[in-house]
Write a protein that holds these residues in place. Structure first.
Motif, mmCIF file in Angstrom:
data_model
loop_
_atom_site.group_PDB
_atom_site.id
_atom_site.type_symbol
_atom_site.label_atom_id
_atom_site.label_comp_id
_atom_site.label_asym_id
_atom_site.label_seq_id
_atom_site.Cartn_x
_atom_site.Cartn_y
_atom_site.Cartn_z
ATOM 1 N N PRO A 28 33.387 45.129 57.216
ATOM 2 C CA PRO A 28 33.421 43.680 57.420
ATOM 3 C C PRO A 28 34.158 42.927 56.311
ATOM 4 C CG PRO A 28 31.190 44.499 57.708
ATOM 5 C CD PRO A 28 32.007 45.617 57.181
ATOM 6 N N ALA A 29 34.144 43.486 55.088
ATOM 7 C CA ALA A 29 34.813 42.833 53.961
ATOM 8 C C ALA A 29 36.323 42.813 54.137
ATOM 9 C CB ALA A 29 34.445 43.529 52.663
ATOM 10 N N LEU A 30 36.845 43.721 54.944
ATOM 11 C CA LEU A 30 38.287 43.740 55.198
ATOM 12 C C LEU A 30 38.743 42.556 56.048
ATOM 13 C CD1 LEU A 30 38.698 47.550 55.948
ATOM 14 C CD2 LEU A 30 39.411 46.342 53.880
ATOM 15 N N PHE A 31 37.799 41.902 56.717
ATOM 16 C CA PHE A 31 38.142 40.837 57.657
ATOM 17 C C PHE A 31 37.634 39.466 57.236
ATOM 18 C CE2 PHE A 31 37.823 44.824 60.006
ATOM 19 C CZ PHE A 31 39.111 44.910 60.501
ATOM 20 N N ARG A 32 37.206 39.305 55.985
ATOM 21 C CA ARG A 32 36.754 37.992 55.528
ATOM 22 C C ARG A 32 37.330 37.688 54.149
ATOM 23 N NH1 ARG A 32 31.414 40.649 55.128
ATOM 24 N NH2 ARG A 32 31.208 41.272 52.966
ATOM 25 N N GLN A 33 37.364 36.408 53.837
ATOM 26 C CA GLN A 33 37.852 35.981 52.538
ATOM 27 C C GLN A 33 36.761 36.152 51.495
ATOM 28 O OE1 GLN A 33 39.186 31.964 53.017
ATOM 29 N NE2 GLN A 33 41.243 32.607 53.596
ATOM 30 N N GLY A 34 37.167 36.297 50.270
ATOM 31 C CA GLY A 34 36.199 36.485 49.197
ATOM 32 C C GLY A 34 36.521 35.638 47.995
ATOM 33 N N GLU A 35 35.572 35.602 47.094
ATOM 34 C CA GLU A 35 35.729 34.863 45.843
ATOM 35 C C GLU A 35 36.367 35.769 44.796
ATOM 36 O OE1 GLU A 35 34.845 31.623 45.413
ATOM 37 O OE2 GLU A 35 34.340 31.593 47.551
ATOM 38 N N LYS A 36 36.949 35.141 43.790
ATOM 39 C CA LYS A 36 37.514 35.889 42.675
ATOM 40 C C LYS A 36 36.375 36.583 41.921
ATOM 41 C CE LYS A 36 40.348 35.385 38.607
ATOM 42 N NZ LYS A 36 40.925 34.497 37.641
ATOM 43 N N ILE A 37 36.604 37.808 41.487
ATOM 44 C CA ILE A 37 35.592 38.570 40.762
ATOM 45 C C ILE A 37 35.548 38.089 39.318
ATOM 46 C CG2 ILE A 37 34.929 40.841 39.928
ATOM 47 C CD1 ILE A 37 36.223 42.022 42.404
ATOM 48 N N GLU A 38 34.334 37.757 38.870
ATOM 49 C CA GLU A 38 34.131 37.340 37.488
ATOM 50 C C GLU A 38 33.211 38.362 36.826
ATOM 51 O OE1 GLU A 38 31.936 33.762 35.075
ATOM 52 O OE2 GLU A 38 32.689 33.359 37.080
ATOM 53 N N VAL A 39 33.689 38.989 35.785
ATOM 54 C CA VAL A 39 32.906 40.011 35.085
ATOM 55 C C VAL A 39 32.156 39.344 33.930
ATOM 56 C CG1 VAL A 39 33.003 42.168 33.793
ATOM 57 C CG2 VAL A 39 34.576 41.779 35.686
ATOM 58 N N HIS A 40 30.860 39.575 33.867
ATOM 59 C CA HIS A 40 30.051 39.072 32.766
ATOM 60 C C HIS A 40 29.946 40.188 31.724
ATOM 61 C CE1 HIS A 40 28.781 35.485 34.969
ATOM 62 N NE2 HIS A 40 28.819 36.276 36.029
ATOM 63 N N TRP A 41 30.860 40.161 30.770
ATOM 64 C CA TRP A 41 30.967 41.246 29.805
ATOM 65 C C TRP A 41 29.731 41.368 28.931
ATOM 66 C CZ3 TRP A 41 34.430 44.679 30.902
ATOM 67 C CH2 TRP A 41 35.580 44.306 31.585
ATOM 68 N N ASP A 42 29.088 40.237 28.633
ATOM 69 C CA ASP A 42 27.891 40.301 27.797
ATOM 70 C C ASP A 42 26.748 41.017 28.518
ATOM 71 O OD1 ASP A 42 27.700 38.225 29.631
ATOM 72 O OD2 ASP A 42 26.624 36.876 28.271
ATOM 73 N N SER A 43 26.598 40.774 29.813
ATOM 74 C CA SER A 43 25.558 41.465 30.589
ATOM 75 C C SER A 43 25.872 42.947 30.728
ATOM 76 C CB SER A 43 25.419 40.835 31.968
ATOM 77 O OG SER A 43 24.940 39.516 31.856
ATOM 78 N N LEU A 44 27.143 43.259 30.923
ATOM 79 C CA LEU A 44 27.560 44.656 31.025
ATOM 80 C C LEU A 44 27.280 45.402 29.725
ATOM 81 C CD1 LEU A 44 28.977 46.915 32.632
ATOM 82 C CD2 LEU A 44 31.132 46.065 31.711
#
Length: 146
Positions: free
Chosen positions: A60-76
């Motif tokens: 389903p993700a191939l057929f819908r728009q998405g948001e830009k990925i934001e990485v939370h480096w501090d949580s990682l």
């Protein structure tokens, strides 16, 4: 806005690949039947289930728009540090204290009162102790040996 939902595409692909890996790796062991499971039964069955669930996320993700990925480096970084700390302190401090320290480390990037953080750490440590020691009957100590 991205043309495709990249977050779910990556997540679905990863989940499917992990499931496929375990499904294929489990074929090296005796499969058995549902009534008398062999050592390969659970990895193969759960691997295929995981692979299918990953595809249900991916397609389903191939057929819908998405948001830009934001990485939370501090949580990682905090989560990675918590995992490593838990692994290295488990034998020395026991399941309970290692879990408390790991939860406290992992929760550092988020703003919360220390009391809430402490209740969270103790609650998760109790649950982890129950799972490891009571549920799985693992031979790890609950507290450090004095």
């Amino acid at each position: 806005m991205l043309k495709r939902d990249l977050r779910d595409i990556l997540a679905g692909s990863f989940v499917s690949m992990v499931g496929l890996f375990f499904a294929i790796a489990g074929t090296n062991y005796t499969f058995g039947t549902a009534a008398r499971m062999g050592p390969g039964y659970m990895p193969v069955v759960l691997g295929w289930v995981l692979c299918i669930l990953g595809l249900l996320i991916l397609v389903p993700a191939l057929f819908r728009q998405g948001e830009k990925i934001e990485v939370h480096w501090d949580s990682l970084a905090a989560s990675t540090a918590a995992l490593i700390t838990f692994a290295f302190t488990l034998d020395v401090l026991g399941v309970f204290l290692s879990s408390v320290i790991a939860v406290l480390l992992a929760s550092l990037p988020k703003r919360m009162h220390f009391g809430v953080r402490g209740v969270l750490a103790i609650s998760i440590a109790v649950i982890t102790s129950l799972i490891f020691i009571a549920g799985l009957d693992m031979t790890v100590s609950l507290f450090p040996a004095l």
